[in-house]
Motif scaffolding. Structure first.
Motif, PDB file in Angstrom:
ATOM      1  N   VAL A   1       0.836  -1.204   0.000  1.00  0.00           N
ATOM      2  CA  VAL A   1       0.000   0.000   0.000  1.00  0.00           C
ATOM      3  C   VAL A   1       0.869   1.252   0.000  1.00  0.00           C
ATOM      4  O   VAL A   1       0.577   2.235  -0.700  1.00  0.00           O
ATOM      5  CB  VAL A   1      -0.951  -0.007   1.214  1.00  0.00           C
ATOM      6  N   GLY A   2       1.956   1.219   0.778  1.00  0.00           N
ATOM      7  CA  GLY A   2       2.859   2.365   0.815  1.00  0.00           C
ATOM      8  C   GLY A   2       3.499   2.643  -0.531  1.00  0.00           C
ATOM      9  O   GLY A   2       3.586   3.799  -0.971  1.00  0.00           O
ATOM     10  N   ILE A   3       3.936   1.580  -1.198  1.00  0.00           N
ATOM     11  CA  ILE A   3       4.539   1.756  -2.528  1.00  0.00           C
ATOM     12  C   ILE A   3       3.503   2.260  -3.523  1.00  0.00           C
ATOM     13  O   ILE A   3       3.784   3.129  -4.360  1.00  0.00           O
ATOM     14  CB  ILE A   3       5.160   0.425  -2.997  1.00  0.00           C
ATOM     15  N   TRP A   4       2.279   1.723  -3.426  1.00  0.00           N
ATOM     16  CA  TRP A   4       1.211   2.174  -4.326  1.00  0.00           C
ATOM     17  C   TRP A   4       0.922   3.659  -4.124  1.00  0.00           C
ATOM     18  O   TRP A   4       0.760   4.410  -5.098  1.00  0.00           O
ATOM     19  CB  TRP A   4      -0.041   1.348  -4.077  1.00  0.00           C
ATOM     20  N   LEU A   5       0.874   4.093  -2.861  1.00  0.00           N
ATOM     21  CA  LEU A   5       0.649   5.515  -2.595  1.00  0.00           C
ATOM     22  C   LEU A   5       1.800   6.367  -3.114  1.00  0.00           C
ATOM     23  O   LEU A   5       1.586   7.455  -3.653  1.00  0.00           O
ATOM     24  CB  LEU A   5       0.482   5.745  -1.085  1.00  0.00           C
ATOM     25  N   ALA A   6       3.021   5.866  -2.945  1.00  0.00           N
ATOM     26  CA  ALA A   6       4.181   6.633  -3.404  1.00  0.00           C
ATOM     27  C   ALA A   6       4.191   6.777  -4.925  1.00  0.00           C
ATOM     28  O   ALA A   6       4.614   7.809  -5.458  1.00  0.00           O
ATOM     29  CB  ALA A   6       5.467   5.961  -2.931  1.00  0.00           C
ATOM     30  N   VAL A   7       3.711   5.735  -5.623  1.00  0.00           N
ATOM     31  CA  VAL A   7       3.729   5.768  -7.087  1.00  0.00           C
ATOM     32  C   VAL A   7       2.552   6.563  -7.645  1.00  0.00           C
ATOM     33  O   VAL A   7       2.716   7.418  -8.519  1.00  0.00           O
ATOM     34  CB  VAL A   7       3.723   4.329  -7.651  1.00  0.00           C
ATOM     35  N   THR A   8       1.361   6.287  -7.112  1.00  0.00           N
ATOM     36  CA  THR A   8       0.162   6.910  -7.678  1.00  0.00           C
ATOM     37  C   THR A   8      -0.171   8.260  -7.060  1.00  0.00           C
ATOM     38  O   THR A   8      -0.766   9.111  -7.709  1.00  0.00           O
ATOM     39  CB  THR A   8      -1.050   5.979  -7.509  1.00  0.00           C
ATOM     40  N   GLN A   9       0.184   8.435  -5.790  1.00  0.00           N
ATOM     41  CA  GLN A   9      -0.127   9.685  -5.102  1.00  0.00           C
ATOM     42  C   GLN A   9       1.158  10.371  -4.643  1.00  0.00           C
ATOM     43  O   GLN A   9       1.234  10.898  -3.539  1.00  0.00           O
ATOM     44  CB  GLN A   9      -1.029   9.405  -3.880  1.00  0.00           C
TER      45      GLN A   9
ATOM     46  N   SER B   1       6.082  21.403   7.718  1.00  0.00           N
ATOM     47  CA  SER B   1       7.292  21.934   7.095  1.00  0.00           C
ATOM     48  C   SER B   1       8.546  21.426   7.789  1.00  0.00           C
ATOM     49  O   SER B   1       9.624  21.389   7.196  1.00  0.00           O
ATOM     50  CB  SER B   1       7.267  23.463   7.137  1.00  0.00           C
ATOM     51  N   SER B   2       8.411  21.017   9.051  1.00  0.00           N
ATOM     52  CA  SER B   2       9.567  20.518   9.801  1.00  0.00           C
ATOM     53  C   SER B   2       9.910  19.082   9.435  1.00  0.00           C
ATOM     54  O   SER B   2      11.067  18.670   9.546  1.00  0.00           O
ATOM     55  CB  SER B   2       9.293  20.608  11.307  1.00  0.00           C
ATOM     56  N   PHE B   3       8.904  18.319   9.023  1.00  0.00           N
ATOM     57  CA  PHE B   3       9.124  16.913   8.668  1.00  0.00           C
ATOM     58  C   PHE B   3       8.555  16.656   7.272  1.00  0.00           C
ATOM     59  O   PHE B   3       7.491  16.036   7.121  1.00  0.00           O
ATOM     60  CB  PHE B   3       8.456  15.987   9.688  1.00  0.00           C
ATOM     61  N   PRO B   4       9.239  17.122   6.240  1.00  0.00           N
ATOM     62  CA  PRO B   4       8.705  16.989   4.881  1.00  0.00           C
ATOM     63  C   PRO B   4       8.608  15.549   4.392  1.00  0.00           C
ATOM     64  O   PRO B   4       7.838  15.257   3.481  1.00  0.00           O
ATOM     65  CB  PRO B   4       9.710  17.789   4.035  1.00  0.00           C
ATOM     66  N   SER B   5       9.390  14.648   4.981  1.00  0.00           N
ATOM     67  CA  SER B   5       9.360  13.248   4.543  1.00  0.00           C
ATOM     68  C   SER B   5       8.330  12.421   5.302  1.00  0.00           C
ATOM     69  O   SER B   5       8.187  11.222   5.044  1.00  0.00           O
ATOM     70  CB  SER B   5      10.746  12.608   4.721  1.00  0.00           C
ATOM     71  N   LEU B   6       7.625  13.056   6.239  1.00  0.00           N
ATOM     72  CA  LEU B   6       6.668  12.327   7.068  1.00  0.00           C
ATOM     73  C   LEU B   6       5.323  12.235   6.351  1.00  0.00           C
ATOM     74  O   LEU B   6       4.306  12.740   6.810  1.00  0.00           O
ATOM     75  CB  LEU B   6       6.505  13.028   8.418  1.00  0.00           C
ATOM     76  N   SER B   7       5.330  11.553   5.222  1.00  0.00           N
ATOM     77  CA  SER B   7       4.099  11.374   4.454  1.00  0.00           C
ATOM     78  C   SER B   7       3.496  10.011   4.759  1.00  0.00           C
ATOM     79  O   SER B   7       4.150   9.131   5.326  1.00  0.00           O
ATOM     80  CB  SER B   7       4.389  11.490   2.959  1.00  0.00           C
ATOM     81  N   ALA B   8       2.248   9.842   4.351  1.00  0.00           N
ATOM     82  CA  ALA B   8       1.566   8.567   4.599  1.00  0.00           C
ATOM     83  C   ALA B   8       2.270   7.422   3.880  1.00  0.00           C
ATOM     84  O   ALA B   8       2.427   6.326   4.426  1.00  0.00           O
ATOM     85  CB  ALA B   8       0.111   8.674   4.147  1.00  0.00           C
ATOM     86  N   ALA B   9       2.717   7.682   2.652  1.00  0.00           N
ATOM     87  CA  ALA B   9       3.391   6.635   1.880  1.00  0.00           C
ATOM     88  C   ALA B   9       4.689   6.200   2.556  1.00  0.00           C
ATOM     89  O   ALA B   9       4.961   5.000   2.696  1.00  0.00           O
ATOM     90  CB  ALA B   9       3.671   7.136   0.464  1.00  0.00           C
ATOM     91  N   ASN B  10       5.484   7.172   2.995  1.00  0.00           N
ATOM     92  CA  ASN B  10       6.757   6.834   3.639  1.00  0.00           C
ATOM     93  C   ASN B  10       6.543   6.100   4.957  1.00  0.00           C
ATOM     94  O   ASN B  10       7.278   5.160   5.291  1.00  0.00           O
ATOM     95  CB  ASN B  10       7.576   8.102   3.878  1.00  0.00           C
TER      96      ASN B  10
END
Length: 287
Positions: A79-87, A95-104
């Motif tokens: 699911v994480g890879i799918w979100l990273a690819v499609t979304q 702004s302090s944690f830009p990499s803190l996304s749902a996909a990551n």
């Protein structure tokens, strides 16, 4: 005198009471045999067999548990890879944690779950004490970290609220800028879906644009440049409080999910330690 000495030289019969029946010598005392130990090798063999049977039962249970655990990790990672690819354009609001996304988050979580499940499966199949103990320690560390985070969250709720709002307002200044399309899309989706505007008020956007303006996603009826119209055409609800209320309304579902996660982890810890103890017992009794 000769008769007496001859009579004394012969072995005497042992008579049972007054019945006149000779009494047999005690078992293990004749012919130089050592007395047998009660429950000796047979008792140890029985204990070894019981330990082996318990070990096999727990072994299969733990293997099935960790197989499901590993498959769950595969699903989360997928699911994480799918979100990273499609979304890929949907990122964090912070702004302090830009990499803190749902996909990551899903990718990292799925990877850890897969690794732990794999270690548990191999440890169960091989009956390896080192792998079983490693699985137990890793799962225990994760469980304690989660418990610590939950406790700190409830203890410092007010401080977390203030920090989150301050960080989100700081992130508003990145809205619509180059290289921040993910943050821009995230704010647009939240304001549209939750029918809100800004972090604590729609006036938060005034500091971003340095004028009386909001993004078009704040409009009651979306249209091009509708954010330049009068405030009467904008959503008035603050997004932070709106999302917070939504989470509180769904607190039961969140609590059930957290409880199920904790139960799965406790079950894994129980299986691992029980099997570890059974392996030790089997090695002790069957050595």
């Amino acid at each position: 005198m000769a008769r007496r000495s001859g009579r004394e030289g012969r072995p005497r019969r042992q008579w049972s009471g007054g019945s006149g029946v000779p009494r047999a010598p005690a078992a293990g005392t004749g012919c130089g045999d050592a007395p047998s130990e009660p429950g000796g090798s047979g008792h140890e063999l029985k204990r070894c067999s019981m330990a082996h049977n318990c070990l096999q039962c727990i072994k299969y249970l733990m293997f099935v548990f960790n197989l499901l655990f590993w498959l769950g990790g595969c699903g989360i990672l997928g699911v994480g890879i799918w979100l990273a690819v499609t979304q890929g354009n949907f990122a964090t609001l912070s702004s302090s944690f830009p990499s803190l996304s749902a996909a990551n988050l899903l990718i990292v979580t799925g990877t850890f779950v897969m690794i732990i499940g794999f270690v548990g499966c191999i440890g169960a199949v091989k009956e390896n004490k080192c792998l079983l103990l490693s699985f137990f320690i890793m799962l225990l560390i994760i469980f304690l970290l989660e418990l610590t985070v939950v406790i700190l969250f409830f203890v410092y709720t007010d401080k977390i609220d203030k920090y989150a709002q301050r960080d989100l307002k700081k992130g508003l200044h990145l809205y619509g800028t180059d290289g921040n399309i993910g943050l821009t899309n995230a704010w647009s989706i939240i304001q549209t879906d939750f029918r809100c505007c800004g972090v604590s008020n729609y006036t938060d956007w005034f500091e971003v644009y340095n004028t009386t303006r909001v993004p078009d996603s704040c409009c009651l009826e979306f249209s091009e440049n509708c954010g330049l119209h009068s405030p009467g055409t904008w959503w008035k609800a603050p997004c932070y409080e709106t999302v917070k209320i939504w989470l509180q309304e769904n607190l039961l579902a969140v609590g059930i999910f957290g409880l199920c996660t904790a139960m799965v982890q406790i079950l894994g810890l129980t299986f691992a330690m029980t099997m570890y103890c059974q392996v030790v017992k089997a090695d002790t009794y069957c050595a």
